[in-house]
Design an enzyme around this catalytic site. Structure first.
Site, PDB file in Angstrom:
ATOM      1  N   ARG A 105      37.156  75.963   4.988  1.00 34.02           N
ATOM      2  CA  ARG A 105      37.244  77.402   5.298  1.00 34.02           C
ATOM      3  C   ARG A 105      35.902  78.092   5.033  1.00 34.02           C
ATOM      4  NH1 ARG A 105      43.274  78.379   4.041  1.00 34.02           N
ATOM      5  NH2 ARG A 105      44.051  78.122   6.167  1.00 34.02           N
ATOM      6  N   LYS A 124      61.369  74.436  10.923  1.00 38.74           N
ATOM      7  CA  LYS A 124      62.366  75.413  11.364  1.00 38.74           C
ATOM      8  C   LYS A 124      62.182  75.886  12.795  1.00 38.74           C
ATOM      9  CE  LYS A 124      63.116  77.593   6.895  1.00 38.74           C
ATOM     10  NZ  LYS A 124      62.822  78.846   6.188  1.00 38.74           N
ATOM     11  N   GLY A 169      47.954  75.024  10.435  1.00 39.33           N
ATOM     12  CA  GLY A 169      49.042  74.651   9.537  1.00 39.33           C
ATOM     13  C   GLY A 169      49.143  73.152   9.347  1.00 39.33           C
ATOM     14  N   GLY A 180      49.871  80.579  11.284  1.00 36.03           N
ATOM     15  CA  GLY A 180      50.650  81.768  11.639  1.00 36.03           C
ATOM     16  C   GLY A 180      49.933  82.592  12.693  1.00 36.03           C
TER      17      GLY A 180
HETATM   18  P1  AMP Z   1      56.302  73.925   9.649  1.00 32.64           P
HETATM   19  O1  AMP Z   1      55.618  74.636   8.508  1.00 32.64           O
HETATM   20  O2  AMP Z   1      57.494  74.641  10.163  1.00 32.64           O
HETATM   21  O3  AMP Z   1      55.339  73.503  10.734  1.00 32.64           O
HETATM   22  O4  AMP Z   1      56.912  72.607   9.002  1.00 32.64           O
HETATM   23  C1  AMP Z   1      56.125  71.581   8.491  1.00 32.64           C
HETATM   24  C2  AMP Z   1      56.969  70.754   7.574  1.00 32.64           C
HETATM   25  O5  AMP Z   1      58.091  70.280   8.279  1.00 32.64           O
HETATM   26  C3  AMP Z   1      56.261  69.526   7.059  1.00 32.64           C
HETATM   27  O6  AMP Z   1      56.088  69.627   5.679  1.00 32.64           O
HETATM   28  C4  AMP Z   1      57.206  68.371   7.414  1.00 32.64           C
HETATM   29  O7  AMP Z   1      57.376  67.471   6.340  1.00 32.64           O
HETATM   30  C5  AMP Z   1      58.492  69.092   7.682  1.00 32.64           C
HETATM   31  N1  AMP Z   1      59.376  68.319   8.574  1.00 32.64           N
HETATM   32  C6  AMP Z   1      59.081  67.810   9.769  1.00 32.64           C
HETATM   33  N2  AMP Z   1      60.110  67.102  10.256  1.00 32.64           N
HETATM   34  C7  AMP Z   1      61.099  67.178   9.334  1.00 32.64           C
HETATM   35  C8  AMP Z   1      62.409  66.632   9.262  1.00 32.64           C
HETATM   36  N3  AMP Z   1      62.892  65.881  10.255  1.00 32.64           N
HETATM   37  N4  AMP Z   1      63.151  66.910   8.172  1.00 32.64           N
HETATM   38  C9  AMP Z   1      62.647  67.679   7.174  1.00 32.64           C
HETATM   39  N5  AMP Z   1      61.410  68.221   7.190  1.00 32.64           N
HETATM   40  C10 AMP Z   1      60.641  67.971   8.258  1.00 32.64           C
END
Ligand code: AMP
Length: 394
Positions: free
Chosen positions: A36, A200, A352, A375
């Site tokens: 960064r 999510k 991210g 984000g």
């Molecule tokens: P995000 O911040 O929404 O992009 O989510 C990233 C996180 O989602 C990472 O830490 C991954 O370990 C988690 N992740 C991805 N696939 C899965 C899954 N099938 N079950 C649980 N966590 C997950």
């Protein structure tokens, strides 16, 4: 866009107040990743080389609204000094008399870093009084903090608003981010394939809707796939899902008319550990098991689509890539994205966790652009602009 870039603004002898994103990871006061800081260097050097008196401001971490030693920017001042090969002054606040004095003592080509903006809760509240105290330091305002460009905080919104009569603009980092993300959204080379994963659906619903209008196909992975599985009436065992988003997922699938592609097989296990025993299933995930990665057939399908793409945007890992048994899907997608870049596709990694994954695999240099804001890049894909940058026009 009528927003000036730093090199179009006269800075010699002027106090240049620049918002940067120095939100670096720290362990026991040591910076574990200085990207960064290095990413802001071109803009910083441009101002210093042309004789500007540079005052840098940033946030770091999530302090609770008052000073906390573990979130001090002091180690950043030292690291920045090493990288620049010159002294970086530091004051232990970002507003007040000591700050004003330190700013007034700067000579042309010298640089001062202010203490963490978020040691004052007024920063995130965009408080007018706090903004006025920061604005008073500046003859020129520059924003080069892409990671917070989607937040209307004092340093990103209130301050530049107050400085409307003075020269204002963006740095090279934000310019580059806007170029890649902007062109992908407004004028993509086709096929345009979006890859979305992560934990999510709720974080990415608006982006999915927007990308359905723009992209030729959307490849879904990560836990968000299982909420779509529920929408299709499939069983997901104990996988991470958002039951209150199932109806929405149904609507998105209807609206997508086949553009949304879901995993055809899944790596499952009973626990999310480094030593978990895995199985592959097609369709339903049995009770007592959870889906943690896309399966090998899905990997093949997604790789084929990626290989034909001319534009790719990827946000969110395909599985729990942090754990070895569930990293294969994310790794294969990362390699496929790197390979198609080599054939001339424009490939953008939306910050991210997917940025972390691609860097961890040593492929950061092999894609067109790794965004510095997770984000922020999602919000830009959604809305196509930022209010914090709109106000810099003219
Ligand atoms: P995000 O911040 O929404 O992009 O989510 C990233 C996180 O989602 C990472 O830490 C991954 O370990 C988690 N992740 C991805 N696939 C899965 C899954 N099938 N079950 C649980 N966590 C997950």
């Amino acid at each position: 866009m009528g927003v000036k870039t730093v090199d179009q603004i006269e800075v010699k002898g002027k106090a240049v107040l620049m918002r940067v994103d120095f939100n670096v990871p720290l362990e026991n006061g040591k910076i574990t990743d200085d990207r960064r800081i290095t990413q802001a260097l071109p803009t910083i050097r441009n101002v210093l080389d042309r004789g500007g008196k540079l005052i840098l401001m940033s946030h770091l971490g999530r302090p609770k609204g008052g000073p906390e030693a573990k979130y001090s920017l002091r180690p950043v001042a030292q690291r920045l000094g090493e990288l620049l090969g010159q002294d970086v002054r530091f004051v232990d606040d970002c507003i007040g008399t000591a700050v004003e004095q330190a700013a007034a003592q700067l000579k042309d080509g010298q640089v001062l870093l202010l203490e963490n903006l978020r040691f004052h809760k007024e920063e995130e509240k965009n408080d007018p009084n706090f903004s006025r105290q920061l604005a008073k330091l500046a003859d020129v305002y520059i924003n080069d903090a892409f990671g917070t460009a989607h937040r209307e905080h004092a340093s990103t919104f209130g301050v530049p608003q107050l400085l409307a009569g003075k020269p204002r603009g963006i740095g090279f980092l934000i310019r580059k981010e806007l170029k890649f993300l902007g062109e992908a959204v407004s004028n993509p080379q086709r096929p345009f394939v979006a890859i979305l994963g992560g934990a999510k659906v709720s974080d990415k619903i608006n982006v999915i809707e927007r990308l359905l209008e723009k992209a030729d196909s959307l490849l879904i992975g990560g836990a968000m796939a299982y909420t779509f599985f529920l929408a299709q009436g499939k069983k997901v065992g104990g996988s991470l899902v958002e039951p209150d988003k199932v109806d929405l997922a149904k609507k998105l699938l209807e609206k997508a008319g086949g553009k949304i592609q879901l995993p055809v097989d899944t790596v499952i296990a009973s626990e999310m550990t480094d030593t978990a025993k895995t199985q592959i299933v097609e369709g339903n995930i049995p009770d007592g098991m959870e889906g943690f990665d896309i399966g090998p057939k899905t990997v093949e399908r997604y790789k084929n689509q990626i290989a034909k793409a001319k534009t790719i945007i990827w946000n969110g890992p395909m599985g729990v890539f942090e754990k070895k048994p569930f990293a294969a899907g994310t790794k294969a997608v990362a390699e496929a994205v790197a390979a198609v870049t080599d054939k001339g596709a424009v490939t953008i990694i939306g910050g991210g966790d997917s940025a972390a994954a691609i860097e961890q695999m040593g492929l950061g240099e092999k894609v067109s652009h790794v965004s510095t804001g997770g984000g922020a890049s999602l919000e830009f894909l959604e809305n196509g602009h930022f209010s914090t940058l709109d106000i810099l026009q003219g």
